[in-house]
Design a protein around this motif. Structure first.
Motif, mmCIF file in Angstrom:
data_model
loop_
_atom_site.group_PDB
_atom_site.id
_atom_site.type_symbol
_atom_site.label_atom_id
_atom_site.label_comp_id
_atom_site.label_asym_id
_atom_site.label_seq_id
_atom_site.Cartn_x
_atom_site.Cartn_y
_atom_site.Cartn_z
ATOM 1 N N LYS A 142 26.641 -77.088 66.157
ATOM 2 C CA LYS A 142 25.753 -76.176 66.862
ATOM 3 C C LYS A 142 24.322 -76.698 66.733
ATOM 4 N N ILE A 143 23.654 -76.812 67.884
ATOM 5 C CA ILE A 143 22.263 -77.239 67.907
ATOM 6 C C ILE A 143 21.418 -76.059 68.371
ATOM 7 N N TYR A 144 20.445 -75.679 67.569
ATOM 8 C CA TYR A 144 19.619 -74.515 67.857
ATOM 9 C C TYR A 144 18.328 -74.934 68.552
ATOM 10 N N VAL A 145 18.056 -74.272 69.667
ATOM 11 C CA VAL A 145 16.860 -74.547 70.464
ATOM 12 C C VAL A 145 15.814 -73.490 70.125
ATOM 13 N N ILE A 146 14.787 -73.886 69.409
ATOM 14 C CA ILE A 146 13.770 -72.937 68.964
ATOM 15 C C ILE A 146 12.759 -72.711 70.080
ATOM 16 N N THR A 147 12.492 -71.446 70.368
ATOM 17 C CA THR A 147 11.573 -71.121 71.452
ATOM 18 C C THR A 147 10.783 -69.857 71.122
ATOM 19 N N HIS A 148 9.584 -69.764 71.713
ATOM 20 C CA HIS A 148 8.778 -68.546 71.559
ATOM 21 C C HIS A 148 8.649 -67.821 72.892
ATOM 22 N N LYS A 149 9.356 -68.327 73.919
ATOM 23 C CA LYS A 149 9.315 -67.676 75.224
ATOM 24 C C LYS A 149 10.604 -67.965 75.984
ATOM 25 N N ASP A 150 10.865 -67.163 76.988
ATOM 26 C CA ASP A 150 12.038 -67.374 77.824
ATOM 27 C C ASP A 150 11.900 -68.716 78.541
ATOM 28 N N PHE A 151 12.973 -69.470 78.630
ATOM 29 C CA PHE A 151 12.905 -70.763 79.314
ATOM 30 C C PHE A 151 14.201 -71.014 80.082
ATOM 31 N N LYS A 152 14.099 -71.854 81.086
ATOM 32 C CA LYS A 152 15.247 -72.211 81.902
ATOM 33 C C LYS A 152 15.451 -73.714 81.823
ATOM 34 N N LYS B 134 11.780 -58.645 69.436
ATOM 35 C CA LYS B 134 12.970 -57.802 69.442
ATOM 36 C C LYS B 134 13.848 -58.146 70.642
ATOM 37 N N PRO B 135 15.164 -58.112 70.436
ATOM 38 C CA PRO B 135 16.068 -58.439 71.545
ATOM 39 C C PRO B 135 15.896 -57.491 72.724
ATOM 40 N N THR B 136 16.061 -58.045 73.936
ATOM 41 C CA THR B 136 16.110 -57.238 75.152
ATOM 42 C C THR B 136 17.472 -57.420 75.787
ATOM 43 N N GLU B 137 17.833 -56.514 76.646
ATOM 44 C CA GLU B 137 19.191 -56.440 77.182
ATOM 45 C C GLU B 137 19.609 -57.710 77.923
ATOM 46 N N ASN B 138 18.684 -58.336 78.636
ATOM 47 C CA ASN B 138 19.052 -59.458 79.500
ATOM 48 C C ASN B 138 18.843 -60.841 78.887
ATOM 49 N N MET B 139 18.406 -60.892 77.648
ATOM 50 C CA MET B 139 18.120 -62.192 77.040
ATOM 51 C C MET B 139 19.298 -62.658 76.185
ATOM 52 N N LYS B 140 19.784 -63.854 76.481
ATOM 53 C CA LYS B 140 20.947 -64.385 75.776
ATOM 54 C C LYS B 140 20.508 -65.304 74.633
ATOM 55 N N TYR B 141 19.712 -64.738 73.739
ATOM 56 C CA TYR B 141 19.218 -65.493 72.599
ATOM 57 C C TYR B 141 19.672 -64.826 71.311
ATOM 58 N N ILE B 142 19.519 -65.578 70.213
ATOM 59 C CA ILE B 142 19.537 -64.926 68.913
ATOM 60 C C ILE B 142 18.083 -64.860 68.458
ATOM 61 N N PHE B 143 17.784 -63.998 67.502
ATOM 62 C CA PHE B 143 16.395 -63.733 67.125
ATOM 63 C C PHE B 143 16.198 -63.937 65.629
ATOM 64 N N ASP B 144 15.092 -64.596 65.291
ATOM 65 C CA ASP B 144 14.823 -64.852 63.881
ATOM 66 C C ASP B 144 14.372 -63.600 63.137
ATOM 67 N N SER B 145 14.271 -62.492 63.853
ATOM 68 C CA SER B 145 13.867 -61.228 63.228
ATOM 69 C C SER B 145 15.074 -60.403 62.769
ATOM 70 N N SER B 146 16.285 -60.925 62.958
ATOM 71 C CA SER B 146 17.497 -60.220 62.525
ATOM 72 C C SER B 146 17.961 -60.779 61.184
ATOM 73 N N GLY B 147 18.912 -60.092 60.553
ATOM 74 C CA GLY B 147 19.506 -60.598 59.323
ATOM 75 C C GLY B 147 18.485 -60.882 58.227
ATOM 76 N N ASP B 148 18.800 -61.865 57.397
ATOM 77 C CA ASP B 148 17.903 -62.312 56.333
ATOM 78 C C ASP B 148 16.844 -63.192 56.993
ATOM 79 N N ASN B 149 15.584 -62.752 56.994
ATOM 80 C CA ASN B 149 14.597 -63.469 57.796
ATOM 81 C C ASN B 149 13.197 -63.445 57.180
#
Length: 253
Positions: A4-14, A30-45
């Motif tokens: 698994k390769i993680y793509v770090i981003t601070h904004k939505d990208f295509k 915070k996650p939004t309904e239409n964004m298919k990302y994981i967030f560094d603000s969840s879990g142990d962070n």
């Protein structure tokens, strides 16, 4: 083998990325309904430290929350590892060919050569202060004295891998993160950011860019250097960069 390769981003990208790539959003968002990302603000962070730690908040999150991968990688929404004459995105085939007992331990960007050594390059840049490198060395000397020789070697060298990009086994990744954050958290306790510019406040992200080189040297890791592709807004510039990297790959093996 699961990669698994993680793509770090601070904004939505295509961007057309492969299935092994997983975008991760940084900056305590915070996650939004239409964004298919994981967030560094969840879990142990440590998402609240993003202003000073940059992409390290995502690197920390992966260390603490991902446990089902054999190999993990770190890239950015505009910077990717590419290989071959056609500058293909690094994929499962590339990882399984190059990582493992018979080949390499870690993939890093080709080293960047600077006019002066790494130490002077850092303090002369708009990103660093001399006192931070002095304090960093003191902490390493106290907590990890066996790393001092490698630290001095890297800082006196004119070449290093930058950008906080890597691919390795999760075991190596976890070991590196344990070492890295133990050092940086102690440095943070004694660092006064009063008077720092916004750029200089990103201190821990910048320092980690050459600390990966220290870790690799001290642990005698076998490095597979790989081209790094930086995506521009111009399609024509992107095409020219791919051509340049393609030809470069013929001579850098």
């Amino acid at each position: 083998m699961k990669n698994k390769i993680y793509v770090i981003t601070h904004k939505d990208f295509k961007y057309n990325i492969l299935d092994i790539y997983q975008p991760i959003f940084v900056g305590n968002k915070k996650p939004t309904e239409n964004m298919k990302y994981i967030f560094d603000s969840s879990g142990d962070n440590i998402a609240n430290k993003n202003e000073n730690y940059c992409e390290l908040t995502a690197i920390y999150w992966i260390w603490k929350n991902i446990h089902n991968c054999d190999n993990v990688g770190i890239v950015h929404y505009r910077r990717y590892f590419v290989y071959g004459f056609r500058s293909k995105l690094v994929d499962d085939k590339y990882i399984e060919k190059n990582l493992g007992k018979k080949h390499y331990d870690i993939v890093l960007p080709y080293k960047f050569k600077t006019k002066h050594n790494v130490y002077k390059h850092f303090i002369d840049s708009p990103s660093g202060k001399d006192k931070d490198l002095i304090n960093l060395r003191k902490i390493i000397a106290k907590k990890y004295p066996e790393y001092i020789e490698s630290y001095d070697n890297v800082m006196s060298s004119r070449k290093a891998s930058y950008c906080n990009m890597m691919i390795s086994s999760k075991k190596i990744y976890d070991s590196y993160c344990s070492w890295l954050f133990d050092i940086l958290f102690d440095l943070e306790k004694i660092t006064d950011l009063t008077g720092y510019t916004q750029q200089q406040k990103r201190i821990y992200g910048f320092l980690s860019e050459f600390l990966i080189n220290v870790y690799v040297e001290k642990n005698n890791l076998r490095v597979k250097y790989c081209n790094m592709y930086f995506i521009e807004n111009s399609k024509f510039k992107n095409f020219l960069k791919k051509v340049k990297l393609g030809f470069r790959s013929l001579f850098l093996r």
